[in-house]
Design a protein around this motif. Sequence first.
Motif: not given
Length: 182
Positions: A138-166
């Motif tokens: 809510q109130g966010g933008q797609a540019a603030e996140h890194i997304y993960l798409i699975d090998p079948l071509g489906n969006l499955m995960m969104r990482f938070p803004k400024q994520p913890d790399p570990s």
Amino acid sequence: MAVLAVCAAPLIASYITYYFIKPEGRTNYGALIDPRQYPIPAMASATLDGKPAGLDAYKGKWIMLKVGGSDCQQACQDQLFAMRQLRTMQGKEMERIERVWLITDDQPLETILLRVNDGTRMLRAPAEAVTKWLPVEQGGQAAEHIYLIDPLGNLMMRFPKQPDPSKVKKDIAKLLKASAIG
């Protein structure tokens, strides 16, 4: 009766635990997205030199996706750097991951940005198609996140803004270990 009670106690305890005590904790860091709701849409995307290309060209691999305009400020550059590092941290599994940057405008990219992010697939895609497809907070933008798409071509995960790399690394490592595809 005592022997029967001792034998039945583990069975009764397991039923009580399963049906009445719901676990609250989770092991994933990124926000899980229902993959059935977000398959890769058909977008009029192209490579930087104008050749038609789409995300479906990378089916069969895990895709770390970054979205944003060509005016890549520090936060954008940090995300691209993090994607490169996260892929490298996967060791021998890194070949299963592609890094893709969907650029949502037609402005030229700085040469230094191209050189620093060598190996990142850069595609131009219409901003309206990208913003309709990617879920944001809510109130966010797609540019603030890194997304993960699975090998079948489906969006499955969104990482938070400024994520913890570990923590992101752990999520990706778990997915690669559990998945036989990609």
